[in-house]
Design an enzyme around this catalytic site. Structure first.
Site, PDB file in Angstrom:
ATOM      1  N   GLY A 142     -19.966  -8.414  10.102  1.00 50.06           N
ATOM      2  CA  GLY A 142     -21.296  -8.691   9.587  1.00 50.06           C
ATOM      3  C   GLY A 142     -21.731 -10.126   9.779  1.00 50.06           C
ATOM      4  N   GLY A 223     -15.226 -18.669   8.080  1.00 50.63           N
ATOM      5  CA  GLY A 223     -14.481 -17.462   7.739  1.00 50.63           C
ATOM      6  C   GLY A 223     -13.554 -17.720   6.569  1.00 50.63           C
ATOM      7  N   ARG A 224     -12.279 -17.971   6.862  1.00 48.60           N
ATOM      8  CA  ARG A 224     -11.298 -18.313   5.847  1.00 48.60           C
ATOM      9  C   ARG A 224     -10.443 -19.466   6.355  1.00 48.60           C
ATOM     10  NH1 ARG A 224     -14.143 -16.447   2.766  1.00 48.60           N
ATOM     11  NH2 ARG A 224     -13.869 -14.643   1.380  1.00 48.60           N
ATOM     12  N   ASP A 247     -16.497 -25.126   6.367  1.00 51.82           N
ATOM     13  CA  ASP A 247     -16.916 -24.737   5.030  1.00 51.82           C
ATOM     14  C   ASP A 247     -15.741 -24.173   4.243  1.00 51.82           C
ATOM     15  OD1 ASP A 247     -19.022 -24.321   3.018  1.00 51.82           O
ATOM     16  OD2 ASP A 247     -18.584 -22.191   3.321  1.00 51.82           O
ATOM     17  N   GLU A 252      -7.273 -24.907  -0.124  1.00 50.75           N
ATOM     18  CA  GLU A 252      -8.589 -24.846  -0.734  1.00 50.75           C
ATOM     19  C   GLU A 252      -8.441 -24.551  -2.225  1.00 50.75           C
ATOM     20  OE1 GLU A 252     -12.360 -21.909  -0.472  1.00 50.75           O
ATOM     21  OE2 GLU A 252     -11.723 -22.705   1.485  1.00 50.75           O
ATOM     22  N   HIS A 271     -16.966 -24.767   0.613  1.00 54.06           N
ATOM     23  CA  HIS A 271     -17.040 -23.300   0.541  1.00 54.06           C
ATOM     24  C   HIS A 271     -18.340 -22.868  -0.162  1.00 54.06           C
ATOM     25  CE1 HIS A 271     -14.405 -19.428   0.474  1.00 54.06           C
ATOM     26  NE2 HIS A 271     -15.669 -19.157   0.746  1.00 54.06           N
ATOM     27  N   ALA A 273     -21.174 -21.670   1.772  1.00 50.58           N
ATOM     28  CA  ALA A 273     -22.046 -21.005   2.741  1.00 50.58           C
ATOM     29  C   ALA A 273     -22.869 -19.891   2.111  1.00 50.58           C
ATOM     30  CB  ALA A 273     -21.225 -20.463   3.909  1.00 50.58           C
ATOM     31  N   ASN A 275     -23.800 -19.687  -1.042  1.00 44.33           N
ATOM     32  CA  ASN A 275     -24.390 -20.096  -2.317  1.00 44.33           C
ATOM     33  C   ASN A 275     -25.891 -20.351  -2.192  1.00 44.33           C
ATOM     34  OD1 ASN A 275     -21.729 -20.036  -2.999  1.00 44.33           O
ATOM     35  ND2 ASN A 275     -21.594 -22.139  -3.697  1.00 44.33           N
TER      36      ASN A 275
END
Length: 305
Positions: A142, A223-224, A247, A252, A271, A273, A275
């Site tokens: 997605g 992504g992660r 991001d 983390e 992190h 993106a 929000n």
């Protein structure tokens, strides 16, 4: 008996509450508060890893609904028989938009311009651009698809999506397979990582991957964090050979004093993106529908487990 739903905020409690539904405010990151009994947990991703097992402490739990796409962190702590759903359709646009912002900010040297502004220094610089660049999008789910759609108006030289298997989209875009990376990476001016964290993707972007990129290439990770080998990336950006816009990071949250904060050519956002106010609106609507479906015995939307 009322359906008991745990939610992380008062706004969400108001949105999902109603006849036959008891909404209880409980945030997975709250210290010292034991998990109440509940039928449904609506939750954000915990900021601290040590809070993840709290899902397993909720008695009577039937479903976990995530205010995010990623669900891998739930799996090790999920009680048997509990359904997991996510907020597919609410976060992809926001994440892709932030990814595009990171790309443009990095390529057009906006962090340098901000530093010059703070110093009151007028010093125009020449930069790279999306126009004419070759962009590899690692992952064609997605978020990856939304990134591709946002890149097209900037007239890049090429957009090269990469996924687990090769295919051609309905629009005629070729998606490359992971095994084609050795041929794809040397062409990349920009690589955008949109992959989830799985055993197969962990540290996929390692030293070998990064060394295949040409000098000056930009790595963007929305992504992660664990998909990228942080030490390998630090070696490349410290040498000035590659640039990065992140991001998500590994570890983390990124600790104070971590070398990524001050690495040359590295832009870091916390992190954030997904929000956006629009995400909140869409995710709230999805959560309300999940509550309605559970209360009426219907299958959940966007079930992932």
């Amino acid at each position: 008996m009322a359906l008991r739903v745990l939610v992380p905020s008062a706004d969400l409690a108001q949105a999902v509450g109603g006849p036959g539904v008891e909404a209880v405010i409980w945030h997975i990151d709250d210290d010292g508060l034991p998990a109440p009994d509940a039928d449904l947990l609506i939750t954000e991703r915990p900021r601290r890893h040590e809070h993840r097992p709290r899902i397993g402490q909720i008695t009577g739990l039937r479903q976990v609904h995530l205010l995010s796409l990623g669900y891998e962190w739930v799996l090790d702590h999920l009680p048997a028989g509990v359904v997991v759903s996510n907020s597919r359709g609410a976060v992809e646009d926001a994440t892709a938009e932030h990814g595009l912002a990171l790309i443009l900010a990095s390529l057009r040297a906006l962090p340098t311009a901000v530093d010059q502004q703070r110093r009151g220094e007028w010093a125009p610089v020449w930069t790279s651009s999306l126009h004419g660049s070759t962009v590899v999008v690692l992952g064609h789910g997605g978020v990856g698809r939304e990134v591709v759609s946002r890149l097209e108006p900037f007239r890049p030289a090429a957009i090269l999506p990469v996924a687990s298997r090769a295919r051609t989209t309905d629009a005629g875009l070729r998606v490359h397979a992971l095994e084609e990376l050795p041929a794809v990476l040397p062409r990349a001016d920009v690589v955008v990582v949109t992959l989830p964290h799985t055993p197969e993707t962990e540290r996929l972007v390692d030293g070998k991957f990064l060394s295949a990129l040409p000098d000056g290439a930009l790595l963007v990770n929305i992504g992660r964090g664990a998909v990228v080998d942080t030490d390998a990336l630090l070696a490349e950006v410290a040498a000035g050979r590659l640039r990065a816009a992140l991001d998500v990071t590994d570890p983390e949250p990124l600790p104070a004093g971590h070398p990524l904060w001050t690495a040359p050519g590295c832009l870091v956002t916390p992190h954030m993106a997904g929000n956006t106010r629009e995400f909140i609106r869409l995710a709230t609507a999805t959560a309300v529908e999940q509550v309605r479906r559970l209360a009426t015995g219907q299958d959940p939307l966007h079930r992932v487990v």
